[in-house]
Design an enzyme around this catalytic site. Structure first.
Site, short mmCIF file in Angstrom:
data_model
loop_
_atom_site.label_atom_id
_atom_site.label_comp_id
_atom_site.label_asym_id
_atom_site.label_seq_id
_atom_site.Cartn_x
_atom_site.Cartn_y
_atom_site.Cartn_z
N TYR A 180 25.05 -9.09 19.22
CA TYR A 180 24.63 -7.69 19.41
C TYR A 180 23.27 -7.48 18.77
O TYR A 180 22.88 -8.18 17.83
CB TYR A 180 25.65 -6.72 18.81
CG TYR A 180 25.78 -6.77 17.31
CD1 TYR A 180 24.96 -5.99 16.49
CD2 TYR A 180 26.70 -7.62 16.69
CE1 TYR A 180 25.07 -6.05 15.10
CE2 TYR A 180 26.81 -7.67 15.30
CZ TYR A 180 25.99 -6.88 14.51
OH TYR A 180 26.09 -6.93 13.14
N CYS A 181 22.53 -6.52 19.32
CA CYS A 181 21.23 -6.13 18.77
C CYS A 181 21.01 -4.67 19.15
O CYS A 181 21.91 -4.02 19.67
CB CYS A 181 20.11 -7.04 19.27
SG CYS A 181 20.03 -7.19 21.06
N THR A 182 19.83 -4.14 18.91
CA THR A 182 19.61 -2.70 19.08
C THR A 182 19.90 -2.22 20.50
O THR A 182 20.71 -1.33 20.72
CB THR A 182 18.17 -2.33 18.69
OG1 THR A 182 17.91 -2.81 17.37
CG2 THR A 182 17.98 -0.82 18.72
#
Length: 288
Positions: A180-182
């Site tokens: 996951y990331c922004t």
């Protein structure tokens, strides 16, 4: 009324410079500020402006980059100091431009996309075997992350390629790993690199933390504040959000970022409101 839009699209671009000229003219015409990056394998943008102007931008950009998903966020044109539209080797800088292969469907060899609801279904089915893997820089994870997530020891995105070679990750390579990331863009490249490094079951959170927060706010698996790369520096999904970051001076819980006041340092540091008036130096600088 003003808003901020975020988007990316991995797709072959035959003439990045022509796309840059078109995007620059389009943003200037619509009085938008922010950043648009173009590379031979795609485009990545974050822009602020009037809602009517942003809708016009979305319509015209979608006419070329069909199927692009645009995320809307609170904010304004003034959250950005200026407009930057550039051609670069990569739209997110992992330093692996030669390893990125794209087709009309996106990155070749990346992880399987899971919508937030599907992430919850995977956790319900596989339980503690599911590993959340943070695809951001360590300072971003310091104020917000998924519960019990693996946070790699990286200070910038370029560090990931080498970090993934570390044998400390061998024990999770056969587990279901959700990256996951922004907004999802870094996970497109990260999941591809992970599969090349022997991770066997790799997923990526579709739409990233931003999309997850829209759906579940602070009632799901996320905890803390989401760091964002504009003047806001951070955003919370609801009034239930907790602070998990620690002030560099008193270790009190906070999500507040400041730039170290020492110009020779200027690193982002976490400082609580109580310490802020007297101490805007990072711990290392304040000790001297």
């Amino acid at each position: 009324m003003e808003k901020v839009i975020l988007y990316y699209k991995f797709a072959p671009i035959a003439d990045p410079e022509a796309v840059r000229l078109w995007q620059r003219a389009l943003c200037d015409k619509l009085n938008l500020k922010g950043r648009v990056l173009i590379a031979p394998h795609g485009i990545n943008g974050t822009l602020g402006g009037n809602i009517k102007d942003l809708k016009a931008y979305v319509k015209e950009t979608k006419s070329y980059f069909k199927g692009t998903v645009f995320k809307w966020s609170d904010g304004s044109r003034d959250d950005f100091p200026k407009l930057v539209v550039k051609v670069r080797p990569e739209i997110v800088t992992f330093g692996v431009a030669d390893q990125i292969e794209v087709d009309e469907k996106g990155i070749v060899g990346g992880g399987k996309h899971l919508k937030p609801k599907q992430v919850h279904e995977l956790v319900a089915e596989r339980g503690n075997d599911v590993v959340f893997f943070d695809g951001r820089n360590a300072y971003e994870a310091a104020v917000g992350k998924f519960k019990d997530a693996v946070v790699p020891d990286v200070q910038n995105t370029r560090d990931f390629a080498k970090e993934l070679e570390n044998p400390k990750y061998n024990d999770i390579k056969d587990k279901p790993v959700v990256t996951y990331c922004t907004g999802g863009i870094r996970c497109e490249v990260l999941s591809m690199l992970m599969k090349k490094n022997g991770f066997n079951e790799v997923y990526q959170m579709d739409g990233g933390i931003a999309k997850y927060g829209q759906e579940y706010k602070d009632d799901g698996l996320w905890e803390g504040s989401l760091y964002v790369f504009d003047d806001r520096m951070g955003t919370k999904f609801s009034d239930k959000a907790v602070d998990i970051g620690e002030c560099v001076h008193c270790q009190g819980k906070t999500s507040n970022f400041e730039n170290c006041a020492d110009k020779a340092c200027n690193k982002l540091i976490i400082v609580c409101e109580n310490c802020l008036p007297q101490k805007t130096l990072c711990a290392n600088r304040a000790a001297h």
